[in-house]
Enzyme design. Structure first.
Site, PDB file in Angstrom:
ATOM      1  N   ASN A 201      21.221 -45.758  33.931  1.00 53.93           N
ATOM      2  CA  ASN A 201      20.235 -44.955  34.676  1.00 53.93           C
ATOM      3  C   ASN A 201      19.182 -45.847  35.328  1.00 53.93           C
ATOM      4  OD1 ASN A 201      20.632 -41.909  34.520  1.00 53.93           O
ATOM      5  ND2 ASN A 201      21.051 -42.538  32.407  1.00 53.93           N
TER       6      ASN A 201
ATOM      7  N   ARG B 278       5.104 -47.760  13.609  1.00 50.97           N
ATOM      8  CA  ARG B 278       5.292 -47.191  14.942  1.00 50.97           C
ATOM      9  C   ARG B 278       4.053 -47.411  15.812  1.00 50.97           C
ATOM     10  NH1 ARG B 278       9.650 -44.176  15.924  1.00 50.97           N
ATOM     11  NH2 ARG B 278      10.453 -43.341  14.016  1.00 50.97           N
TER      12      ARG B 278
ATOM     13  N   ARG C  45      13.540 -44.622  21.248  1.00 54.01           N
ATOM     14  CA  ARG C  45      12.448 -44.697  20.282  1.00 54.01           C
ATOM     15  C   ARG C  45      11.658 -43.401  20.328  1.00 54.01           C
ATOM     16  NH1 ARG C  45      12.255 -47.933  16.375  1.00 54.01           N
ATOM     17  NH2 ARG C  45      10.000 -47.649  16.361  1.00 54.01           N
TER      18      ARG C  45
ATOM     19  N   LEU D  68       8.160 -41.827  20.264  1.00 57.03           N
ATOM     20  CA  LEU D  68       6.886 -42.401  20.681  1.00 57.03           C
ATOM     21  C   LEU D  68       5.723 -41.720  19.970  1.00 57.03           C
ATOM     22  CD1 LEU D  68       7.887 -42.428  24.430  1.00 57.03           C
ATOM     23  CD2 LEU D  68       7.761 -44.417  22.913  1.00 57.03           C
TER      24      LEU D  68
ATOM     25  N   ASN E 161      11.374 -38.847  31.438  1.00 55.87           N
ATOM     26  CA  ASN E 161      12.530 -39.148  30.594  1.00 55.87           C
ATOM     27  C   ASN E 161      13.730 -38.381  31.143  1.00 55.87           C
ATOM     28  OD1 ASN E 161      13.965 -40.141  28.254  1.00 55.87           O
ATOM     29  ND2 ASN E 161      13.776 -38.095  27.356  1.00 55.87           N
TER      30      ASN E 161
ATOM     31  N   HIS F  24      17.232 -36.641  29.627  1.00 53.08           N
ATOM     32  CA  HIS F  24      17.877 -36.252  28.370  1.00 53.08           C
ATOM     33  C   HIS F  24      19.214 -35.596  28.701  1.00 53.08           C
ATOM     34  CE1 HIS F  24      18.259 -35.113  24.209  1.00 53.08           C
ATOM     35  NE2 HIS F  24      18.598 -33.901  24.595  1.00 53.08           N
TER      36      HIS F  24
ATOM     37  N   GLU G 124       5.998 -33.813  21.931  1.00 51.90           N
ATOM     38  CA  GLU G 124       7.152 -33.256  21.232  1.00 51.90           C
ATOM     39  C   GLU G 124       8.438 -33.825  21.833  1.00 51.90           C
ATOM     40  OE1 GLU G 124       8.888 -28.895  19.838  1.00 51.90           O
ATOM     41  OE2 GLU G 124       7.195 -28.996  21.212  1.00 51.90           O
TER      42      GLU G 124
ATOM     43  N   ASP H 272      11.756 -34.692  23.506  1.00 45.97           N
ATOM     44  CA  ASP H 272      12.646 -34.000  24.448  1.00 45.97           C
ATOM     45  C   ASP H 272      12.103 -32.632  24.875  1.00 45.97           C
ATOM     46  OD1 ASP H 272      14.392 -36.162  24.395  1.00 45.97           O
ATOM     47  OD2 ASP H 272      15.491 -35.359  22.697  1.00 45.97           O
TER      48      ASP H 272
END
Ligand code: GRF
Length: 208
Positions: A17, A68, A94, A96, A110, A112, A146, A148
């Site tokens: 991507n 983290r 990861r 986040l 992002n 998905h 939250e 995705d």
């Protein structure tokens, strides 16, 4: 004419991507530069492609950090060294921290591999097959705390076909991801996306 914008792309692996975004930015002469490609893994295949194109690369190994929070702080410092207008997560595997997500609020995307809100998390292709869905696909969304979730920019749909395996289905979705993601990133770069009450308006979805 907007000024040249900086895009920082985060990857963990193959980076197909990322590659699609880099190629589209070049071929379509976006008013943007890929300022850096950053990985949490030194062995991410996509780093070689970026380096070969003369794009600065960096590795911030998550395993070098005890928490983290410490990793995300180190990553943020490296990213911000490239003054990003947009951070593009492209197979960045990861979870986040809220502080990191907040820092890039409204300027981090992002992709998905599911038709969100269906199947957040891993193993989306297996899940779509197991559910007997007629369709599957991919979603580009703004990143919120939250996993995705977050305002959806655009989706691509593909049919499930008889005999599909997670691999054949993933490949069919991936082909569409490579169209979907560069187009969405371009809209962001061209200031064509607005978010209102969690809804994204753009060329594909004009405000009524
Ligand atoms: C893609 O399927 C993407 O949707 C998901 O992880 C995969 C990354 O593939 N987030 P690549 O590294 O871009 O080839």
């Amino acid at each position: 004419m907007s000024a040249m914008k900086n895009i920082v792309i985060l990857i963990s692996g193959r980076g197909s991507n990322m590659e699609a975004v880099v190629r589209a930015a070049e071929a379509e002469q976006w008013p943007a530069r890929i300022a850096a490609v950053i990985s949490n893994r030194a062995d991410a295949g996509g780093l070689d492609f970026a380096a070969a194109r003369g794009i600065p690369t960096a590795v911030v190994p998550n395993k070098d950090y005890p928490t983290r929070e410490a990793f995300d702080a180190a990553l943020q410092a490296v990213i911000d060294g490239y003054a990003p207008d947009l951070v593009v997560l492209a197979g960045f595997m990861r979870i986040l921290t809220p502080a990191f997500v907040e820092h890039y609020a409204g300027r981090m995307l992002n992709i998905h591999p599911s038709l969100l809100p269906l199947y957040p998390g891993l193993h989306t292709h297996e899940a779509a097959i197991a559910a007997g869905d007629a369709e599957h696909g991919a979603t580009v969304h703004f990143v919120t705390a939250e996993l995705d979730h977050g305002p959806m920019v655009d989706q691509a749909r593909v049919p499930l076909l008889p005999g599909d395996t997670p691999q054949t289905l993933a490949a069919r979705v991936l082909t569409q991801e490579h169209v979907l993601y560069p187009r969405a990133v371009r809209w962001f770069i061209e200031d064509k996306l607005t978010v209102e009450d969690g809804r994204v308006f753009g060329p594909h979805n004009p405000r009524p």
